[in-house]
Design an enzyme around this catalytic site. Structure first.
Site, PDB file in Angstrom:
ATOM      1  N   ARG A  81     -21.579   1.731  21.318  1.00 33.80           N
ATOM      2  CA  ARG A  81     -23.013   2.060  21.372  1.00 33.80           C
ATOM      3  C   ARG A  81     -23.826   0.815  21.059  1.00 33.80           C
ATOM      4  O   ARG A  81     -23.273  -0.233  20.759  1.00 33.80           O
ATOM      5  CB  ARG A  81     -23.320   3.128  20.336  1.00 33.80           C
ATOM      6  N   LYS A  96       0.831  -1.220   0.000  1.00 31.04           N
ATOM      7  CA  LYS A  96       0.000   0.000   0.000  1.00 31.04           C
ATOM      8  C   LYS A  96       0.851   1.250   0.000  1.00 31.04           C
ATOM      9  O   LYS A  96       1.865   1.309   0.694  1.00 31.04           O
ATOM     10  CB  LYS A  96      -0.853   0.037   1.279  1.00 31.04           C
TER      11      LYS A  96
END
Lengths: 70, 450
Positions: free
Chosen positions: B292, B158
């Site tokens: 959450r 990358k």
């Protein structure tokens, strides 16, 4: 003369052309934002941008004329 | 337990939270924007307060306005739902400062997990597997070869400044790496003005499998099994299920234990989810933590018999967990599909007026929605308008019931992804449990814009 209309309700996120610009058929001229997604609106025919009816941030409904070409 | 809470959200999740509050005798305060005046959550809450204009920045994301309503209505706690302010550390901090209980973890924990680099570092310290790779630029091709050897092929090469796939290449051996390195370095330098290269282990045909956690303020933490959410479009989940058709008991336990260890390490409290990428050999790697309640929490509720919102409220009120790990049951199979107001082929949004709306019913069918006939789906918010959940004794039965329920789903006036969901659920690859994150591109005829 031709018109570029909103393909769906949303707000005008970006106007990528200015009055007097030459645009080609299929070129993105305005980007709407609808349901958290960017929706590019392309010109259906080539022409010169005669008038832009909206401003960035405006809310538009489906079918509203965004800009006019000639 | 709290006497009154405010729900800082809208749509189906606000309705979902109100339902549990009613069950527990907790008063609810809804907030809404001008676009949501006729919404179901406004009608169902004990009181509702207009907080601003349709745009989220002028309503549901207005922290000070929400705090003001909470104080004026004497709400003791705020449930943030998912999305919007649910993972905003500043909002959690403002609640803490005002003496309002934020139903979620502490603000500093949210902040830590919100940063990709910070989260990766924290998980590595906690001993949770992360995608093997390096976090510093390679000096030259020799260092690349040495590093690749240590990580193991195949490798994803990358460019640090990369984007849009440029400067990125899969290499399968040293020869390929040597050939690819110079070319990609040059390309990255000319495209981005920066030729710095990195290496990461390439994970072929990965699955997205996540572990549901529940932690109290007394140091107890348990996991409520996994959910597999590999079926995605535009990097958003579309179909979720529990248990995963791919995991064996040993991997399931290993993932659960790793997630609990990570949560304890960071002092996590309340409900949370650790997302993993799982490769074909069942190795799992930390992806991110969602601090959450998740959209897909119902599938966990269906197989465990727990009410996750109730557990969230109890933990937030300071109660110790009511269950130990060995008490958590796993019964049958549950599938959830997300119903989006969008074109099923292009995935472009389809706001508009819903003229007909009829939900499938049945003992094994669960609906979560805030939509009704005659209601307008506005372009201001997320396109997800409903969730449909089915349960079966096994996966095959859950699929069969889902297909029947989708067949009976009545919605007219707007386009939805229901045809696409039917295609997924009836596809032989899905039915065989061959669910990887590239499923939609691989198996369905779509015209994705981006």
């Amino acid at each position: 003369m031709s018109q570029v209309v909103a393909s769906m309700a949303g707000s005008v996120w970006k106007i990528v052309v200015a009055v007097g610009d030459q645009v080609e058929e299929g070129q993105d001229v305005i980007i709407l934002e609808s349901m958290k997604m960017e929706i590019p609106i392309a010109a259906e025919s080539s022409g010169v941008v005669k008038q832009i009816n909206v401003q960035e941030g405006d809310f538009v409904n489906e079918g509203d004329v965004l800009l006019e070409l000639e | 337990m709290f006497a009154k809470i405010l729900i800082a959200n809208r749509g189906e999740i606000a309705v979902r939270v109100i339902r549990t509050c009613k069950k527990l005798g907790i008063q609810t305060v809804a907030i809404y924007s001008e676009a949501d005046a006729d919404s179901l959550h406004v009608k169902l809450a004990d009181e509702a307060h207009l907080i601003g204009k349709p745009r989220v920045s002028e309503s549901y994301l207005n922290i000070e306005k929400i705090i003001e309503v909470a104080k004026a209505t004497k709400a003791e706690a705020i449930h943030p739902g998912y999305g919007l302010l649910s993972e905003n550390p500043q909002f959690a901090r403002r609640c803490e400062e005002e003496g309002i209980v934020f139903i979620g973890p502490k603000a500093d924990v949210i902040a830590k997990m919100g940063s990709k680099i910070e989260a990766r570092k924290t998980m590595e310290t906690a001993g949770v597997p992360i995608v093997p790779g390096i976090a510093f630029p390679l000096q030259d091709v020799e260092e690349a070869v040495k590093t690749a050897e240590a990580i193991g092929y195949p490798i994803m090469l990358k460019a640090s400044a990369g984007g849009g796939g440029i400067g990125m290449q899969i290499v399968r051996d040293e020869d390929e790496l040597r050939k690819a390195f110079a070319g990609n370095q040059k390309r990255a330098a000319s495209f981005f003005g920066d030729g710095a290269m990195y290496l990461e282990k390439y994970i072929a045909n990965p699955r997205h499998i996540e572990i549901q956690l529940l932690a109290d303020k007394h140091g107890n933490c348990i996991y409520l099994w996994e959910r597999e959410c590999s079926i995605q479009r535009r990097h958003q989940k579309v179909v979720e299920e529990a248990p995963s058709p791919f995991l064996d008991e040993k991997t399931r336990r290993k993932m659960g234990e790793a997630a609990v260890k990570a949560a304890k390490h960071i002092g996590y409290t309340n409900a949370g989810t650790i997302e993993f990428l799982v490769d074909e050999q069942k190795n799992f790697y930390f992806l991110e933590m969602n601090t959450r309640l998740q959209v897909e929490h119902p599938v966990t509720e269906e197989i465990t018999g727990l009410d996750l919102v109730e557990e969230q409220l109890r933990v937030a009120a300071g109660e110790p967990l009511r269950y130990r790990q060995e008490h958590i049951r796993r019964d049958g199979h549950a599938i959830e599909v997300r119903i989006y107001a969008e074109d099923p082929k292009t995935f472009l949004p389809s706001p508009g007026k819903i003229t007909v709306f009829g939900l499938p019913q049945g003992e094994y069918v669960r609906n979560e929605t805030a939509v009704q006939s005659g209601m307008t789906v506005t372009p201001f918010y997320d396109p997800m308008i409903a969730k449909l959940i089915t349960k079966g004794n096994d996966r095959q039965e859950a699929i069969k019931r889902m297909l029947a329920a989708l067949e009976n789903y009545q919605i007219e006036g707007i386009k939805t992804n229901i045809p696409m969901l039917k295609e997924v659920l009836s596809h032989p690859a899905f039915q065989a449990g061959d669910t990887t994150t590239n499923f939609v591109e691989k198996h369905l005829q779509t015209t994705t814009t981006k």
